[in-house]
Design an enzyme around this catalytic site. Structure first.
Site, PDB file in Angstrom:
ATOM      1  N   HIS A   1       0.838  -1.203   0.000  1.00 39.25           N
ATOM      2  CA  HIS A   1       0.000   0.000   0.000  1.00 39.25           C
ATOM      3  C   HIS A   1       0.868   1.245   0.000  1.00 39.25           C
ATOM      4  O   HIS A   1       1.946   1.297   0.610  1.00 39.25           O
ATOM      5  CB  HIS A   1      -1.021  -0.029   1.138  1.00 39.25           C
ATOM      6  CG  HIS A   1      -0.514   0.306   2.505  1.00 39.25           C
ATOM      7  ND1 HIS A   1      -0.416   1.602   2.967  1.00 39.25           N
ATOM      8  CD2 HIS A   1      -0.133  -0.483   3.533  1.00 39.25           C
ATOM      9  CE1 HIS A   1       0.012   1.591   4.229  1.00 39.25           C
ATOM     10  NE2 HIS A   1       0.199   0.348   4.588  1.00 39.25           N
TER      11      HIS A   1
ATOM     12  N   ASP B   1       5.544   2.941   7.336  1.00 42.06           N
ATOM     13  CA  ASP B   1       4.204   2.439   7.033  1.00 42.06           C
ATOM     14  C   ASP B   1       3.508   3.343   6.014  1.00 42.06           C
ATOM     15  O   ASP B   1       2.856   4.310   6.393  1.00 42.06           O
ATOM     16  CB  ASP B   1       3.383   2.378   8.321  1.00 42.06           C
ATOM     17  CG  ASP B   1       2.024   1.733   8.114  1.00 42.06           C
ATOM     18  OD1 ASP B   1       1.825   1.065   7.083  1.00 42.06           O
ATOM     19  OD2 ASP B   1       1.160   1.910   8.990  1.00 42.06           O
TER      20      ASP B   1
ATOM     21  N   GLU C   1      -5.505   1.815   1.914  1.00 44.18           N
ATOM     22  CA  GLU C   1      -5.312   0.708   2.841  1.00 44.18           C
ATOM     23  C   GLU C   1      -5.592   1.140   4.265  1.00 44.18           C
ATOM     24  O   GLU C   1      -6.178   0.391   5.053  1.00 44.18           O
ATOM     25  CB  GLU C   1      -3.873   0.186   2.732  1.00 44.18           C
ATOM     26  CG  GLU C   1      -3.597  -1.093   3.521  1.00 44.18           C
ATOM     27  CD  GLU C   1      -3.147  -0.874   4.961  1.00 44.18           C
ATOM     28  OE1 GLU C   1      -2.990  -1.867   5.691  1.00 44.18           O
ATOM     29  OE2 GLU C   1      -2.944   0.300   5.374  1.00 44.18           O
ATOM     30  N   GLU C   2      -5.177   2.365   4.594  1.00 40.04           N
ATOM     31  CA  GLU C   2      -5.277   2.829   5.973  1.00 40.04           C
ATOM     32  C   GLU C   2      -6.711   3.081   6.426  1.00 40.04           C
ATOM     33  O   GLU C   2      -6.945   3.323   7.609  1.00 40.04           O
ATOM     34  CB  GLU C   2      -4.435   4.092   6.172  1.00 40.04           C
ATOM     35  CG  GLU C   2      -2.924   3.883   5.999  1.00 40.04           C
ATOM     36  CD  GLU C   2      -2.303   3.061   7.113  1.00 40.04           C
ATOM     37  OE1 GLU C   2      -3.034   2.564   7.972  1.00 40.04           O
ATOM     38  OE2 GLU C   2      -1.065   2.917   7.106  1.00 40.04           O
TER      39      GLU C   2
ATOM     40  N   ASP D   1       4.198  -4.956   3.601  1.00 42.73           N
ATOM     41  CA  ASP D   1       3.648  -3.850   4.391  1.00 42.73           C
ATOM     42  C   ASP D   1       4.522  -3.628   5.619  1.00 42.73           C
ATOM     43  O   ASP D   1       4.455  -4.391   6.581  1.00 42.73           O
ATOM     44  CB  ASP D   1       2.208  -4.177   4.806  1.00 42.73           C
ATOM     45  CG  ASP D   1       1.505  -2.998   5.455  1.00 42.73           C
ATOM     46  OD1 ASP D   1       2.144  -1.947   5.631  1.00 42.73           O
ATOM     47  OD2 ASP D   1       0.315  -3.129   5.773  1.00 42.73           O
TER      48      ASP D   1
END
Length: 520
Positions: free
Chosen positions: A300, A312, A346-347, A377
């Site tokens: 992502h 991240d 994604e988050e 990830d």
């Protein structure tokens, strides 16, 4: 190589020396080409020199950690121009444009670069909610409750609202049927969280029954306030969203309100926004390779709103980008089609990968072509543990093939004599939509907010009882938060696995049979 001096022998005359020299000059050197190197044989002297030619380096050696970090620097610069974030409404579009531009500059005949557009709901808490009551106990006293201690918003818990002098209605039963909500119209529904009904349905049935808001309180065993998303998990355009306020309450506050249902009156203010935004996945599908054995490798690209997301998941996204660029520059020949994917959203619930898999699943023929997925990830946590997703924790029918994937990823750690650790394959990242559609998956990662154990410190170094990533989902997830050592190690494991499956001529057989080795 040191030089060797050959002195003239005292037993030879000057003429003898000339004859020997002339004889040596007449001797011819033989040249042999072996794999791009020149072997020079001096026949008379019995000497052999190996002169290195222009042999091409193995493609694996072209993957450089510094190049990956260079991409991270570009993503960080983007974040700094967009509120220190690369979330959907901040720097994500610019991040996606950077990935596309890099691919398009060298992809050439290697892959087709495209985007996949989809809609997502963006919920934001602009300010903490306010809650107060009257009518509890003697004297009709006024009580102001403390946000984040007594109550909080659920994420996706409705729009902003200003509700005054509201009555409470205790919902009977689980809250999963409309009949449970009789009498809730115009009141704040009060429900205890339970395992028989998910939070979305409790809120949805409350709104359908005309409630002005919903308050869901903890069961007695839970101490922390819930912060779940009150939304259909795999939300897609056209699905409903909650518009009335939905609050998470402590058990003590919930019980207090329940016991004073007849007399209590509540004042509630929420400061939330909810919009529908358009975003994209970025895809790079190899031009060559058998479509019947398609492999999706993904990471992502978005960050949380509150930080730039260098670990991240800038670390996974840029590792995947540089792997694709290295293979493109090398004109790497694939046996199976590979789709490199940079997921959006994604988050906020894996919405990019969910959209991709949903579109594939609409066509059974295309779905059958999808052989496997590998996910990357978080590959550079500063207090890292090299984790491999354990295929044995995949859904039962996928344990065999998913375990083959985790064994493949482990090969690189073994080659480098680096320890690793298994972790469960449960929720949390973009492999999940693939597993739910019956596609075997795997991946590597270095850990998020969980704390490193003493045993892990002994094995992997770092600090025990400290988070693997102390800046997880925070504004400090900057370039300074990135472990280059972890980034190099994990990206090499990713590179190894991708290239092996891309060139395999028995991919399906390998996935299906534990005794079959991967061949190319």
């Amino acid at each position: 190589m040191s030089a060797v001096s050959h002195e003239t022998s005292p037993l030879l005359s000057t003429r003898d020396e000339q004859n020997v020299a002339e004889s040596n000059r007449k001797r011819r050197r033989s040249l042999l080409w072996i794999g791009g190197s020149v072997v020079v044989i001096l026949v008379g002297l019995g000497l052999v020199f190996l002169v290195k030619g222009s042999e091409k380096k193995p493609v694996f050696e072209e993957l450089k950690t510094e190049a990956i970090f260079g991409h991270l620097e570009e993503l960080y610069a983007i974040a700094l121009k967009h509120n220190n974030s690369r979330s959907i409404t901040n720097g994500y579009r610019a991040s996606a444009e950077y990935v596309q531009s890099q691919l398009q500059s060298v992809a050439g005949d290697f892959c087709d670069v495209s985007t996949q557009e989809f809609k997502v709901p963006i919920w934001s808490e602009l300010k903490e909610p306010e809650l107060s009551s009257t009518g509890i106990g003697q004297g009709n006293s006024f009580v102001q409750y403390q946000a984040m201690v007594d109550f909080r918003n659920f994420r996706y818990g409705g729009l902003g609202a200003n509700l005054k002098d509201q009555q409470v209605h205790v919902v009977e039963g689980t809250g999963c049927q409309l009949k449970n909500h009789r009498g809730v119209k115009g009141k704040l529904a009060l429900v205890q969280a339970n395992t028989a009904c998910d939070l979305w349905n409790i809120a949805y049935y409350s709104e359908m029954s005309g409630a002005s808001g919903v308050m869901i309180y903890n069961d007695p065993t839970r101490k922390e306030l819930m912060s779940n998303r009150i939304r259909i998990v795999a939300w897609e355009e056209g699905d409903p969203l909650i518009s009335i306020p939905v609050l998470s309450l402590s058990n003590s506050l919930g019980m207090t309100l329940s016991h004073n249902e007849e007399t209590v009156r509540l004042n509630l203010k929420t400061y939330n926004s909810l919009t529908i935004e358009s975003t994209i996945n970025v895809l790079c599908a190899t031009k060559d390779g058998d479509e019947k054995d398609t492999i999706v490798v993904g990471a992502h690209l978005d960050s949380v709103p509150g930080g730039p997301g260098m670990v991240d998941n800038g670390s996974g996204a840029t590792s995947l980008l540089e792997i694709a660029l290295v293979l493109a520059r090398d004109n790497f020949k694939v046996q199976n089609k590979v789709v490199f994917a940079w997921w959006g959203a994604e988050e906020i619930g894996l919405l990019g990968s969910r959209h991709y898999v949903r579109q594939i699943a609409k066509d059974q023929h295309k779905k059958k072509q999808l052989a496997m997925n590998i996910n990357f990830d978080m590959l550079a946590s500063p207090n890292y543990v090299p984790y491999v997703h354990d295929g044995k924790t995949a859904p039962k029918e996928l344990v065999g093939p998913s375990s083959k994937i985790d064994h493949l990823l482990i090969e690189q750690f073994d080659k480098e004599n680096e320890p690793y650790k298994y972790t469960r394959m449960t929720a949390g990242s973009d492999f999940l939509p693939f597993l739910l559609e019956g596609i075997p998956s795997g991946g590597v990662l270095t850990g998020a907010g969980q704390r490193k154990s003493e045993e892990e410190r002994i094995l992997f170094g770092g600090f025990a009882n400290a988070p693997l990533d102390p800046c997880y989902h925070q504004s400090c997830d900057t370039l300074d938060n990135v472990s280059k050592k972890a980034l190099g190690l994990m990206s090499r494991a990713a590179f190894h696995a991708i290239t092996k499956v891309a060139r395999a001529d028995n991919l399906r057989e390998w996935l299906a049979n534990k005794d079959v080795q991967l061949s190319s």
